[in-house]
Design a protein around this motif. Structure first.
Motif, mmCIF file in Angstrom:
data_model
loop_
_atom_site.group_PDB
_atom_site.id
_atom_site.type_symbol
_atom_site.label_atom_id
_atom_site.label_comp_id
_atom_site.label_asym_id
_atom_site.label_seq_id
_atom_site.Cartn_x
_atom_site.Cartn_y
_atom_site.Cartn_z
ATOM 1 N N SER A 20 0.434 -1.274 -0.022
ATOM 2 C CA SER A 20 0.277 0.138 -0.037
ATOM 3 C C SER A 20 0.801 1.124 -0.192
ATOM 4 O O SER A 20 -0.160 2.325 -0.241
ATOM 5 C CB SER A 20 -0.942 -0.130 0.888
ATOM 6 N N SER A 21 2.039 0.942 0.745
ATOM 7 C CA SER A 21 3.415 1.843 0.726
ATOM 8 C C SER A 21 4.371 1.893 0.477
ATOM 9 O O SER A 21 4.645 0.757 0.386
ATOM 10 C CB SER A 21 2.402 2.949 1.810
ATOM 11 N N THR A 195 9.614 7.010 4.282
ATOM 12 C CA THR A 195 8.552 6.231 3.974
ATOM 13 C C THR A 195 7.400 6.600 5.464
ATOM 14 O O THR A 195 7.787 7.723 5.983
ATOM 15 C CB THR A 195 8.516 5.181 4.282
#
Ligand SMILES: NC(=O)c1ccc[n+]([C@@H]2O[C@H](COP(=O)([O-])OP(=O)(O)OC[C@H]3O[C@@H](n4cnc5c(N)ncnc54)[C@H](OP(=O)(O)O)[C@@H]3O)[C@@H](O)[C@H]2O)c1
Length: 289
Positions: A20-21, A195
């Motif tokens: 998702s990331s 991140t």
């Protein structure tokens, strides 16, 4: 972007957890861009907008699948779907994970168990689910996303650091077990990467309690991590590149450092004449932030 069930035969098949990331997202895109039919898995498909847009724009061979590494049913159903559609998994990237921040005494056993549940047992759960298929096809590669914190212990992150140390041992051990089946195992060890990781860190209330005997140390660690993120961190693409290298060379290394800070730290460690001298160097490094 491929539609549900619209498999593309002929490509090597990759599965990435935690897409998702951050590192998972960058790695899924890098694999798909390099011809791997990629199952970008995530526990919450509502977070898929970014990867859907990127994959659609470039017409990448990439498909989303729900997968929560903490949930056996979710893991088994994702692997069953991939098995039914592709009949093989050539690359498994165990990336899903999070950080638990806090001095050991300030953490509850439940918080530490939850950290292990995702970073360690979750990875084992997904690996065990994928292995029968990978053994049957007699080949493939497993890439575990460890950390330079799996080689060097940092204060204030004992729980997280110990999950990544555990991963180092697991990676080494299974590399022997899986070799006879043609399955390679590597561990990628990033430094600080830009991140959601630091923002998403679980910070138990006790950690910032003014009465905590570790408050000052934790404040210093917080400042160090923020400063490293602002000044010295690498992009998730740097890690994706290391993963891509590991899965495309004929004879991958067991370990891949990712990020200049990770390389510098490990060089410092190697050059330090003793553990104590390395500890003093690291402490000095922290106090500079
Ligand atoms: N960033 C760094 O500085 C750094 C350094 C060394 C190692 N790492 C490692 O790199 C990996 C990826 O982290 P990142 O930096 O890319 O951070 P991130 O952007 O926060 O991504 C973490 C990913 O893991 C997923 N995840 C968490 N728990 C999960 C679960 N139970 N099941 C499935 N997915 C789950 C998250 O999903 P949600 O979006 O649903 O939360 C997210 O997709 C982690 O293993 C981390 O320990 C990161």
């Amino acid at each position: 972007m491929q539609k549900e069930g619209q498999e593309k035969k002929g490509n090597k098949v990759a599965v990435v957890s935690g897409s998702s990331s951050g590192i998972g997202l960058a790695t899924s895109l890098a694999l798909a861009r390099n011809g791997f039919y990629t199952y970008a898995t995530m526990r919450n498909l509502e977070k898929s907008a970014g990867i859907i847009d990127a994959a659609a724009k470039e017409k990448l061979p990439l498909q989303l699948v729900q997968l929560d590494v903490n949930d056996e049913r979710s893991v088994n159903s994702a692997i069953a779907k991939i098995t039914a559609e592709q009949g093989r998994i050539d690359v498994l990237v165990n990336n899903a994970g999070y950080g638990l921040f806090g001095a050991l005494e300030d953490l509850s056993i439940e918080e530490i168990k939850a950290q292990y549940e995702t970073n360690f047992f979750g990875l084992i759960r997904l690996t065990q689910a994928a292995l029968p298929l990978m053994r049957k096809q007699n080949g493939g590669i497993i890439v575990n996303v460890g950390s330079v914190a799996g080689r060097i212990g940092f204060p204030g992150t004992a729980a997280y650091t110990s999950t990544k140390f555990a991963l180092e041992g697991l990676t080494e051990a299974i590399s022997y077990e899986l070799e006879p089946f043609g399955i390679k195992v590597v561990i990628v060890e990033p430094g600080v990467i830009k991140t959601n990781f630091l923002n998403g860190m679980v910070v138990p209330r006790k950690t910032s309690d003014p009465n905590s005997p570790y408050l000052q140390l934790m404040q210093q660690m917080n400042a160090t991590l923020s400063s490293m993120r602002e000044n010295g961190s690498s992009s998730p693409e740097v890690v994706a590149k290391a993963v891509l290298q590991a899965v495309t060379v004929e004879n991958p290394e067991l370990r891949y450092l990712a990020g200049e800070d990770a390389v510098t730290l490990m060089e410092m460690r190697k050059k330090a004449p003793s553990d104590e001298e390395f500890r003093q160097m690291l402490k000095q490094n922290f106090s500079q932030h």
